[in-house]
Write an enzyme that holds these catalytic residues in place. Structure first.
Site, PDB file in Angstrom:
ATOM      1  N   ASP A   1       0.874  -1.169   0.000  1.00 22.02           N
ATOM      2  CA  ASP A   1       0.000   0.000   0.000  1.00 22.02           C
ATOM      3  C   ASP A   1       0.917   1.226   0.000  1.00 22.02           C
ATOM      4  OD1 ASP A   1      -2.319   1.713   0.518  1.00 22.02           O
ATOM      5  OD2 ASP A   1      -1.582   1.795   2.580  1.00 22.02           O
TER       6      ASP A   1
ATOM      7  N   ASP B   1      -0.299   5.085   1.118  1.00 28.60           N
ATOM      8  CA  ASP B   1      -0.577   6.022   2.207  1.00 28.60           C
ATOM      9  C   ASP B   1      -0.466   5.352   3.569  1.00 28.60           C
ATOM     10  OD1 ASP B   1      -1.113   8.277   0.626  1.00 28.60           O
ATOM     11  OD2 ASP B   1      -3.202   7.698   0.341  1.00 28.60           O
TER      12      ASP B   1
ATOM     13  N   ASP C   1      -3.536  12.386   0.476  1.00 26.98           N
ATOM     14  CA  ASP C   1      -4.673  13.262   0.170  1.00 26.98           C
ATOM     15  C   ASP C   1      -4.777  14.389   1.193  1.00 26.98           C
ATOM     16  OD1 ASP C   1      -5.440  11.872  -2.095  1.00 26.98           O
ATOM     17  OD2 ASP C   1      -6.867  10.604  -1.024  1.00 26.98           O
TER      18      ASP C   1
ATOM     19  N   ASP D   1      -5.061   3.601  -3.158  1.00 30.82           N
ATOM     20  CA  ASP D   1      -6.219   4.446  -3.442  1.00 30.82           C
ATOM     21  C   ASP D   1      -5.837   5.930  -3.431  1.00 30.82           C
ATOM     22  OD1 ASP D   1      -8.803   5.081  -4.055  1.00 30.82           O
ATOM     23  OD2 ASP D   1      -9.635   4.691  -2.060  1.00 30.82           O
TER      24      ASP D   1
ATOM     25  N   ASP E   1      -1.976  -1.008   5.768  1.00 31.04           N
ATOM     26  CA  ASP E   1      -2.407  -0.432   7.046  1.00 31.04           C
ATOM     27  C   ASP E   1      -3.917  -0.284   7.161  1.00 31.04           C
ATOM     28  OD1 ASP E   1      -3.204   2.830   6.937  1.00 31.04           O
ATOM     29  OD2 ASP E   1      -2.210   2.018   5.177  1.00 31.04           O
TER      30      ASP E   1
END
Length: 268
Positions: A32, A34, A43, A123, A203
């Protein structure tokens, strides 16, 4: 617990061809981005480029659970209206710090690159991820990056789109990481590349979904105390044995590096 989207893990088999020696173990390592590779939510980080480093209340009130991608599209329109340009975003992304121990893990992987195929499923967005990883010097480690499409339009506004559509009831409307991982494994199997084990480092709640599809041979590395970790613990409590992967929580990514190093030692 609801089942996620369709697809099952393909069997992992290594075969010798003729008299050739068996190929060395090959592992798939999934990251992942972030709060996993980087120590922030990117973001949230880009708001530092907004006037006053904050968003107005009328923008923040438009957020809906499960539709964060749509919310960020509105945030980016607002920032474009305020004159925030590509260079401003790039500077923010390049300066987001990596998570503790992540440089050590990446250095370890660089030295053992022939044994690991590394992909990133996030994402966040393609522009931000590429800016950060190039600045950190680790972009070339990744065979493929799956993230939301992004770019800059004729007005210079930062644009963001959804990655795909899916039927998973547990994931955000724009991305199911389990669907991406399942399709990737199937695609690589068609190319006659099959993995002995899959390692997943994440996470968030959207990392829990793909980790449920891992087998008992695989390892999930949830960041300690984050949603993925808590959800795995809760599933094991409610449905013992349902979560098949070995769970190795981490606070520093050096712990992930040490575990992988031990895996390689046992194969020698």
């Amino acid at each position: 617990m609801k089942r996620c989207c369709e697809g099952v893990r393909l069997p992992c088999l290594f075969k010798s061809v003729g008299m050739a020696s068996p190929r060395p173990p090959k592992y798939l390592l999934v990251f992942d981005f972030d709060e996993t590779i980087i120590n922030e939510n990117s973001d949230d980080s880009i708001v530092r480029a907004a006037p006053g480093q904050a968003l107005p209340e009328h923008i923040r009130q438009t957020f809906r659970e499960g539709f964060y991608n749509e919310y960020m599209q509105r945030v980016l329109v607002y920032m474009g209206d305020q004159g925030v340009k590509m260079g401003d975003f790039k500077t923010v992304y390049e300066n987001i710090p990596l998570s503790p121990g992540m440089p050590d893990l990446f250095q370890f992987l660089s030295k053992n690159h022939e044994l690991f195929e590394i992909i990133l499923i996030s994402d966040a967005n393609m522009f931000g991820i590429e800016c950060n990883l190039r600045a950190a010097g680790f972009y070339s480690l990744f065979r493929k990056i799956f993230s939301n499409p992004s770019g800059f339009d004729k007005k210079g506004y930062f644009t963001l789109g959804p990655y795909h559509s899916h039927k998973c009831l547990d994931c955000p409307a724009n991305m199911c990481k389990r669907k991406i991982l399942t399709e990737y494994l199937a695609e690589r199997a068609q190319e006659e590349v099959e993995f002995e084990r899959v390692f997943y480092v994440g996470d968030g709640a959207n990392d829990f979904c793909p980790s449920v599809a891992l087998t008992s041979a695989d390892v999930a590395f949830p960041r300690k105390g984050y949603p993925m970790h808590r959800m795995a613990q809760e599933m094991e409590k409610q449905q013992p044995g349902a979560y098949q992967a070995t769970v190795v929580p981490w606070e520093s990514a050096t712990e992930v590096a040490r575990y992988l190093q031990d895996v390689l030692k046992k194969k020698c």
